[in-house]
Motif scaffolding. Structure first.
Motif, PDB file in Angstrom:
ATOM      1  N   ASP A 111       9.839  53.974  19.589  1.00 12.51           N
ATOM      2  CA  ASP A 111       8.757  53.010  19.382  1.00 12.51           C
ATOM      3  C   ASP A 111       7.550  53.672  18.724  1.00 12.51           C
ATOM      4  N   ALA A 112       7.338  54.947  19.051  1.00 13.27           N
ATOM      5  CA  ALA A 112       6.219  55.707  18.486  1.00 13.27           C
ATOM      6  C   ALA A 112       6.776  56.997  17.875  1.00 13.27           C
ATOM      7  N   PRO A 113       7.293  56.926  16.656  1.00 15.37           N
ATOM      8  CA  PRO A 113       7.935  58.107  16.055  1.00 15.37           C
ATOM      9  C   PRO A 113       6.968  59.286  15.946  1.00 15.37           C
ATOM     10  N   ARG A 114       7.476  60.468  16.257  1.00 18.77           N
ATOM     11  CA  ARG A 114       6.666  61.673  16.166  1.00 18.77           C
ATOM     12  C   ARG A 114       6.766  62.348  14.804  1.00 18.77           C
ATOM     13  N   SER A 115       7.676  61.868  13.960  1.00 18.75           N
ATOM     14  CA  SER A 115       7.811  62.410  12.607  1.00 18.75           C
ATOM     15  C   SER A 115       8.584  61.406  11.768  1.00 18.75           C
TER      16      SER A 115
END
Length: 348
Positions: free
Chosen positions: A174-178
């Motif tokens: 849901d909240a991509p880190r890359s």
């Protein structure tokens, strides 16, 4: 000094091609063809996978197929170089990518393994450097990565700021880190195979999931690495992806002179177009961006940006952005949304 426990170069690398699965995103082509036999520029997908492993110096390959597969083994053997030893393994039921790897059986024992999904096509780089980095390293696994503009739809990794070590791996975050996505090439040392047997991650369908298991191992502190593919990632695992891959390869010079066995009668060709052997095209306009398979018959047809599978017969009509199955069913294919990177996630 103690020997490093996870050196991948302890034995010859085994190549494993995951060619089973239902191929649901390629229907209706896969109603008639195994996924590995779906054509791209008139070559079956299995040919690209076999060649990619061979180009990296991997001379022992196991192809994992479904129990109902017919044709993939023969096509793989035709594509294999003389130096490649090729075997077949059967995944009795589609129980996930990890289960598909385990279907290889005893050949996995104590071996570093390079696993490749058959519908992933990579160009513009060499798998050799990725395998060499894995063989020289201490990691329990290495994955090949590619940047994507749609990270919420894929398996995404975060790398340490000072190198290639993976510090986070998540499927469809849901909240991509890359924006670094898995491209369905996994390099596994024996501890990963042991983990898939003893305590795999099961996905929501209850399937033994390879990437999910690796994500759990990252969370436990295991050493996994990722290296970025310096080229194109073409997902041929869906009808839109298959046409996109065809467009890319045709633009890169994938067309060919008209075969001597092909007959064009009162017809026009707008390049780029690729025609197979024994094709009959009559009173038709073909192209651009069309690939026509062996033995196809087209009469009174206008067709552009399309794949016509071997053996199809089509009479009358105008078609664009379409796939034609071997029994002549025409399927309209929507284009991918604008801004999409030439890549999509595949887990087998």
């Amino acid at each position: 000094m103690a020997e490093r426990p996870h050196r991948a170069d302890r034995g010859p690398v085994l190549g494993v091609i995951l060619a089973g699965g239902l191929g649901t995103r390629l229907r209706p082509l896969t109603h008639l063809l195994p996924k590995a036999m779906v054509p791209l520029l008139n070559r079956p997908l299995i040919a690209y996978a076999v060649e990619m492993l061979a180009s990296a110096g991997i001379d022992e390959v196991v192809v994992v197929v479904s129990a109902r597969d017919e044709g993939t083994e023969a096509a793989a053997r035709r594509a294999a170089r003389p130096s490649v030893r090729l075997a077949l393994a059967v995944q009795a039921e589609p129980r996930g990518s990890g289960d598909a790897v385990l279907s290889v059986g005893a050949a996995l024992e104590g071996r570093p393994v390079v696993v490749l999904a058959v519908d992933t096509v990579l160009t513009g780089d060499s798998l050799t450097r990725h395998v060499a980095a894995f063989s020289a390293g201490d990691e329990v696994a290495r994955v090949v990565l590619h940047r994507t503009s749609r990270p919420r739809e894929m398996g995404i990794v975060e790398l340490a700021a000072d190198g290639e070590r993976i510090i986070h791996l998540e499927e469809k975050p849901d909240a991509p880190r890359s924006d670094l996505a898995l491209v369905a090439v996994w390099m596994l040392a024996p501890p990963v195979v042991e983990r898939l047997r003893a305590a795999p991650h099961l996905n929501r369908k209850g399937e033994n999931d390879l990437s999910g298991t690796l994500a759990v191992m990252v969370g436990e502190g295991a050493h996994l690495s990722g290296s970025v593919w310096d080229g194109e990632w073409l997902d041929a695992g869906s009808l839109p992806g298959l046409l996109d891959a065809q467009d890319h390869l045709l633009a890169a010079g994938g067309g060919a002179p008209l075969p001597s066995s092909a007959r064009l009668i009162e017809s026009a060709v707008r390049t780029p177009v690729l025609l197979g052997e024994d094709v009959l095209v009559e009173r038709s306009i073909i192209g651009p961006n069309v690939v026509i398979g062996r033995g196809v018959v087209l009469r009174d047809v206008q067709i552009a940006r399309a794949l016509v599978a071997p053996g199809a017969r089509l009479v009358g009509g105008a078609y664009q952005n379409a796939v034609v199955t071997p029994d002549g069913v025409v399927v309209g294919v929507a284009r991918e949304p604008p801004g999409r990177a030439p890549a999509r996630r595949r887990n087998a």
